[in-house]
Design an enzyme around this catalytic site. Structure first.
Site, PDB file in Angstrom:
ATOM      1  N   GLU A 166       0.806  -1.252  -0.022  1.00 43.52           N
ATOM      2  CA  GLU A 166      -0.084  -0.127   0.069  1.00 43.52           C
ATOM      3  C   GLU A 166       0.751   1.331   0.088  1.00 43.52           C
ATOM      4  O   GLU A 166       2.123   1.356   0.526  1.00 43.52           O
ATOM      5  CB  GLU A 166      -0.974   0.207   1.200  1.00 43.52           C
ATOM      6  CG  GLU A 166      -2.083  -1.037   1.159  1.00 43.52           C
ATOM      7  CD  GLU A 166      -2.940  -1.090   2.281  1.00 43.52           C
ATOM      8  OE1 GLU A 166      -2.925  -0.210   3.283  1.00 43.52           O
ATOM      9  OE2 GLU A 166      -3.829  -2.162   2.265  1.00 43.52           O
TER      10      GLU A 166
ATOM     11  N   ARG B 197      -5.723   5.534 -23.326  1.00 41.98           N
ATOM     12  CA  ARG B 197      -6.088   4.978 -24.419  1.00 41.98           C
ATOM     13  C   ARG B 197      -7.542   4.200 -24.482  1.00 41.98           C
ATOM     14  O   ARG B 197      -8.124   3.929 -25.356  1.00 41.98           O
ATOM     15  CB  ARG B 197      -4.925   4.207 -24.791  1.00 41.98           C
ATOM     16  CG  ARG B 197      -3.773   4.909 -25.383  1.00 41.98           C
ATOM     17  CD  ARG B 197      -2.515   3.948 -25.911  1.00 41.98           C
ATOM     18  NE  ARG B 197      -1.906   3.377 -24.726  1.00 41.98           N
ATOM     19  CZ  ARG B 197      -0.860   2.608 -24.923  1.00 41.98           C
ATOM     20  NH1 ARG B 197      -0.552   2.083 -25.945  1.00 41.98           N
ATOM     21  NH2 ARG B 197      -0.338   1.806 -23.853  1.00 41.98           N
ATOM     22  N   GLN B 198      -7.962   3.761 -23.117  1.00 43.19           N
ATOM     23  CA  GLN B 198      -9.023   3.258 -23.067  1.00 43.19           C
ATOM     24  C   GLN B 198     -10.051   4.118 -22.900  1.00 43.19           C
ATOM     25  O   GLN B 198     -10.675   4.397 -21.814  1.00 43.19           O
ATOM     26  CB  GLN B 198      -9.069   1.941 -21.854  1.00 43.19           C
ATOM     27  CG  GLN B 198     -10.178   1.317 -21.694  1.00 43.19           C
ATOM     28  CD  GLN B 198     -10.409   0.009 -22.717  1.00 43.19           C
ATOM     29  OE1 GLN B 198      -9.491  -0.405 -23.410  1.00 43.19           O
ATOM     30  NE2 GLN B 198     -11.735  -0.289 -22.843  1.00 43.19           N
TER      31      GLN B 198
ATOM     32  N   LYS C 211      -3.700   1.390 -39.942  1.00 46.27           N
ATOM     33  CA  LYS C 211      -3.214   0.391 -38.794  1.00 46.27           C
ATOM     34  C   LYS C 211      -4.520  -0.286 -38.234  1.00 46.27           C
ATOM     35  O   LYS C 211      -5.488   0.370 -38.106  1.00 46.27           O
ATOM     36  CB  LYS C 211      -2.702   1.215 -37.930  1.00 46.27           C
ATOM     37  CG  LYS C 211      -2.420   0.461 -36.652  1.00 46.27           C
ATOM     38  CD  LYS C 211      -1.317   1.012 -35.570  1.00 46.27           C
ATOM     39  CE  LYS C 211      -2.289   1.638 -34.487  1.00 46.27           C
ATOM     40  NZ  LYS C 211      -1.434   2.147 -33.555  1.00 46.27           N
TER      41      LYS C 211
ATOM     42  N   ARG D 202      -5.438  -2.775 -34.888  1.00 45.96           N
ATOM     43  CA  ARG D 202      -4.742  -3.600 -33.917  1.00 45.96           C
ATOM     44  C   ARG D 202      -5.933  -4.624 -33.466  1.00 45.96           C
ATOM     45  O   ARG D 202      -7.358  -4.365 -33.158  1.00 45.96           O
ATOM     46  CB  ARG D 202      -4.733  -2.362 -32.569  1.00 45.96           C
ATOM     47  CG  ARG D 202      -3.984  -3.057 -31.696  1.00 45.96           C
ATOM     48  CD  ARG D 202      -3.755  -2.145 -30.281  1.00 45.96           C
ATOM     49  NE  ARG D 202      -2.797  -1.170 -30.587  1.00 45.96           N
ATOM     50  CZ  ARG D 202      -1.719  -1.196 -30.554  1.00 45.96           C
ATOM     51  NH1 ARG D 202      -1.037  -2.334 -30.208  1.00 45.96           N
ATOM     52  NH2 ARG D 202      -0.949  -0.209 -30.498  1.00 45.96           N
TER      53      ARG D 202
HETATM   54  C1  R5P Z   1      -2.489   4.179 -30.562  1.00 39.92           C
HETATM   55  O1  R5P Z   1      -3.425   4.479 -31.384  1.00 39.92           O
HETATM   56  C2  R5P Z   1      -1.492   5.284 -30.044  1.00 39.92           C
HETATM   57  O2  R5P Z   1      -1.471   6.428 -31.003  1.00 39.92           O
HETATM   58  C3  R5P Z   1      -0.016   4.696 -30.462  1.00 39.92           C
HETATM   59  O3  R5P Z   1       0.163   4.213 -32.057  1.00 39.92           O
HETATM   60  C4  R5P Z   1      -0.005   3.170 -29.883  1.00 39.92           C
HETATM   61  O4  R5P Z   1      -0.205   3.212 -28.323  1.00 39.92           O
HETATM   62  C5  R5P Z   1       1.556   2.837 -29.927  1.00 39.92           C
HETATM   63  O5  R5P Z   1       1.507   1.493 -29.265  1.00 39.92           O
HETATM   64  P1  R5P Z   1       2.635   0.505 -29.656  1.00 39.92           P
HETATM   65  O6  R5P Z   1       3.645   0.912 -29.656  1.00 39.92           O
HETATM   66  O7  R5P Z   1       2.527  -0.708 -28.628  1.00 39.92           O
HETATM   67  O8  R5P Z   1       2.224  -0.038 -31.057  1.00 39.92           O
END
Ligand code: R5P
Length: 295
Positions: free
Chosen positions: A39, A97-98, A191, A193
């Site tokens: 803690e 990011r979330q 991109k 993911r």
């Molecule tokens: C995601 O959309 C962000 O803008 C970055 O592109 C991402 O967080 C990069 O993460 P990583 O280096 O794990 O690909």
């Protein structure tokens, strides 16, 4: 006139020093320790109850779960001790990011964080280059996003035969802003993911990069997967040099070595998370925002 104290956590004291020195305020470094069970403990080394306002600074990465709890403890303590205005500076905002529910049953973690800060008395949250500024619309507390793009442009200067590249559509606005300062051409990749494995793939695309130097600009380098995939495409299209610029460099699992192996020539980051690549200092941008809040 509101009397302000600047308080920072030990690994953030350079930001605290810059703010306090420039604005002529007192700066205190919080005491921290971890109890044997894990803690967190925090303590103001001076009587915070004699101040009406507080600027609380935390570099909340690495150890973001612990460091966020430290901020919450310090925020609530200050509020409890009568401080009315509490501005929290988190140069890198974990959980940002979330910012939506990507899969059923997930939390919107950013919203959770902001709601918690608001409920314990934060007047505002100040951060640098948040993943998606529009995500702050959900906040019920004031959120300020500092854009460091002019610093990137100054660092690049006027160069010929250069292309700025966003590794995905989501960061295109960043690249566009840097290009507005420089007049350089810019483009983006597409991109994808995998939301379960985190694996990144990119759609091959015709780009006019043959014989050119390319600067990939993004908010975060975490695993490096995004930059590595972009680099593979750029190399196959004949780019001569590929550079990566990002605000927040988490550099997980030796991401920097893997990026260099993939053909990246240089990595440049800001000091929101100090690394060996933190050549862009955003402290003055933070100072300017705080100055505006104190008026
Ligand atoms: C995601 O959309 C962000 O803008 C970055 O592109 C991402 O967080 C990069 O993460 P990583 O280096 O794990 O690909």
């Amino acid at each position: 006139m509101v009397r302000y104290l600047v308080a920072s956590f030990p690994w953030s004291s350079d930001v605290g020093d810059d703010i306090a020195r420039t604005l002529g305020l007192t700066h205190a470094t919080l005491e921290t320790k971890q109890f044997p069970d894990g803690e967190s403990y925090v303590r103001y080394p001076i009587d915070v109850s004699t101040y009406d306002g507080l600027i609380l600074i935390q570099r909340a990465y690495p150890d973001q779960n612990t460091r966020l709890i430290q901020v919450m403890l310090a925020t609530h303590a200050a509020r409890d001790l009568g401080v009315k205005h509490i501005h929290i500076v988190l140069p890198y905002l974990p959980y940002s990011r979330q910012d939506r529910r990507f899969r059923d049953g997930e939390p919107i973690s950013l919203q959770t964080m902001l709601s918690l800060f608001s409920s314990i008395g934060a007047s505002s949250i100040i951060t640098v280059d948040v993943h998606k500024p529009e995500a702050f619309r959900i906040a019920n507390t004031q959120c300020i996003n500092i854009e460091p793009f002019e610093l990137y442009a100054s660092r690049l200067g006027k160069m010929n035969n250069v292309v700025l590249l966003s590794p995905d559509v989501g960061s295109l606005w960043r690249v566009r802003k840097v290009s507005e300062y420089l007049g350089a051409s810019f483009s983006y990749l597409e991109k994808f993911r995998d939301r379960v494995t985190g694996e990144v793939t990119m759609k091959p695309k015709e780009l006019d990069v043959a014989g050119k130097e390319v600067f990939i600009i993004d908010d975060i380098i975490a695993t490096g997967g995004t930059i590595i995939e972009a680099t593979k495409i750029l190399r196959s299209l004949g780019a001569v040099k590929i550079h990566a610029i990002a605000t927040h460099c988490l550099l997980l699992n030796m991401a920097d070595s893997r990026m260099f192996e993939a053909g990246v020539s240089s990595i440049t980051c800001s000091n929101t998370i100090p690394t060996r690549y933190s050549e862009i200092n955003v402290n003055n941008l933070i100072v300017n925002v705080i100055r505006g809040l104190l008026k």
